[in-house]
Design an enzyme around this catalytic site. Structure first.
Site, short mmCIF file in Angstrom:
data_model
loop_
_atom_site.label_atom_id
_atom_site.label_comp_id
_atom_site.label_asym_id
_atom_site.label_seq_id
_atom_site.Cartn_x
_atom_site.Cartn_y
_atom_site.Cartn_z
N TYR A 154 20.76 7.42 4.53
CA TYR A 154 20.24 8.60 5.23
C TYR A 154 20.19 8.38 6.74
CZ TYR A 154 18.55 11.20 1.13
OH TYR A 154 18.45 11.92 -0.02
N LYS A 209 -10.00 -2.50 -10.34
CA LYS A 209 -9.85 -1.07 -10.03
C LYS A 209 -8.39 -0.77 -9.70
CE LYS A 209 -11.16 -2.18 -5.30
NZ LYS A 209 -12.34 -2.49 -4.47
C1 LIG Z 1 -12.44 -3.77 -4.14
C2 LIG Z 1 -13.74 -4.46 -4.02
C3 LIG Z 1 -13.81 -5.85 -4.13
C4 LIG Z 1 -12.57 -6.71 -4.16
O1 LIG Z 1 -12.10 -6.85 -2.83
P1 LIG Z 1 -10.80 -7.70 -2.43
O2 LIG Z 1 -10.77 -7.60 -0.95
O3 LIG Z 1 -9.65 -7.02 -3.08
O4 LIG Z 1 -11.01 -9.07 -2.93
C5 LIG Z 1 -15.06 -6.43 -4.14
N1 LIG Z 1 -16.17 -5.67 -4.01
C6 LIG Z 1 -16.14 -4.34 -3.87
C7 LIG Z 1 -17.40 -3.58 -3.72
C8 LIG Z 1 -14.93 -3.69 -3.85
O5 LIG Z 1 -14.88 -2.36 -3.68
#
Ligand SMILES: *Cc1c(COP(=O)(O)O)cnc(C)c1O
Length: 341
Positions: A242, A35
């Site tokens: 800045y 994702k």
């Molecule tokens: C994002 C997500 C993962 C992966 O989690 P990490 O902590 O990045 O390993 C796994 N399961 C779900 C449901 C998620 O939303």
């Protein structure tokens, strides 16, 4: 047009991280959360590399993210389920939703959607139906590939982990799901009993280290390489950047580098980040400002047009900046040329 900055991406490290997590997952299959555009690295490139390594189960957040991976051949689960507006997309080949609510279940049934995944909440109170919903028959007759739940405290040594594990294990055999899945990256490190049939690492694939048990296992994957736009000599007592926050204690060679907020190089790195030229450490001085960062070049000969690398160690960068490792990865901007080795 060439981008001044590059994100150097290491295929061997990505694959080694996945293989290590797959080994730690024991007999369970090891998937990959891709994702947020592969946590900022580029989902399409990540999927191609992990599929070649043998990964078969991929997770995205939305149908738009799934559509962006069309033609990749990957089996994708959409973690946020199906909203009414998503129904036009459900015919995407190889894509199924993770149903999170009774309304999503009803929508999927009404559409005769076929195989799906289901998220059950075991105490995090984020997404998911409840164990009571299952007992009441909410899922009866659904064709469920994977029943999943998510750990709230996998990166902590918390009693909540064992409670969620027990609540989830109690659902074994209760839904007709083909597989069960609980562990994210940190969950994999909690032990074999957390792996069930399928694990879902994200962060650790990309070099993040959510818990100490993964420190010797996970290698950095992404390194920012930026170009010096100007080398200047700052006299003792003069200020840089800045708000004139940094004051030269002595005459200092300073390099101005093409990197800033839009690249995901956040204000928290002001006076705290670091870059490298070879082995030489080049501390960030003054405020990170929109699109530019100043580095103390020390005694190096780094000059205009030279490239420097920013610290790829995510736990260290997170500690320096006050950002989470997730924020540092997913914030990586669009201006980089993403260069895979
Ligand atoms: C994002 C997500 C993962 C992966 O989690 P990490 O902590 O990045 O390993 C796994 N399961 C779900 C449901 C998620 O939303």
């Amino acid at each position: 047009m060439t981008a001044p900055n590059r994100l150097l991406l290491d295929t061997a490290a990505l694959v080694a991280n996945w293989r290590a997590l797959a080994r730690m997952s024991g007999d369970a299959a090891c998937g990959a959360a891709v994702k947020a555009d592969g946590y900022g690295l580029g989902a399409r490139d990540v999927v191609a590399r992990l599929r070649a390594a043998g990964c078969r189960d991929f997770f995205v957040a939305t149908w738009a993210e799934a559509a962006a991976l069309a033609g990749s051949g990957a089996s994708l689960s959409v973690l946020h389920g199906v909203r009414a507006d998503d129904m036009a997309a459900i015919a995407l080949p190889g894509v199924r939703p993770v149903l999170n609510t009774a309304a999503q279940v009803a929508r999927w049934r009404a559409a005769h959607g076929g195989a799906c995944d289901v998220m059950v909440d075991t105490g995090m109170n984020r997404l998911g139906i409840s164990a009571d919903d299952i007992a009441a028959g909410l899922l009866d007759g659904l064709s469920i590939d994977t029943l999943m739940s998510h750990l709230a405290c996998a990166d902590d040594d918390s009693a909540m982990n064992a409670r969620q594990l027990a609540a989830f294990a109690a659902l074994r055999g209760r839904t007709g799901a083909r597989r069960m899945s609980l562990a994210n990256s940190a969950g994999i490190a909690l032990g074999a009993e957390y792996a069930f049939d399928l694990t879902r690492p994200g962060l650790a694939l990309y070099g993040g280290i959510p818990s100490p048990a993964l420190a010797d296992v996970v290698r950095p994957v992404a390194t920012i390489e930026a170009e010096v736009l100007q080398r200047r000599l700052v006299p003792a007592g003069a200020t840089v950047g800045y708000n004139a926050c940094w004051i030269a204690a002595a005459e200092t060679w300073v390099g101005i580098v093409n990197l800033g907020y839009a690249d995901g190089y956040w204000r928290g790195f002001s006076d705290r980040g670091r870059a490298f030229a070879g082995d030489a450490v080049l501390p960030v001085i003054g405020r990170v400002s929109m699109d530019l960062v100043a580095l103390d070049l020390g005694t190096t000969a780094v000059g205009e047009g030279d490239r420097v690398r920013f610290d790829p160690d995510l736990p260290r960068a997170a500690a320096a900046s006050g950002m989470s490792q997730y924020e540092l990865l997913t914030g990586l901007g669009k201006r980089f040329a993403r260069v895979w080795a």
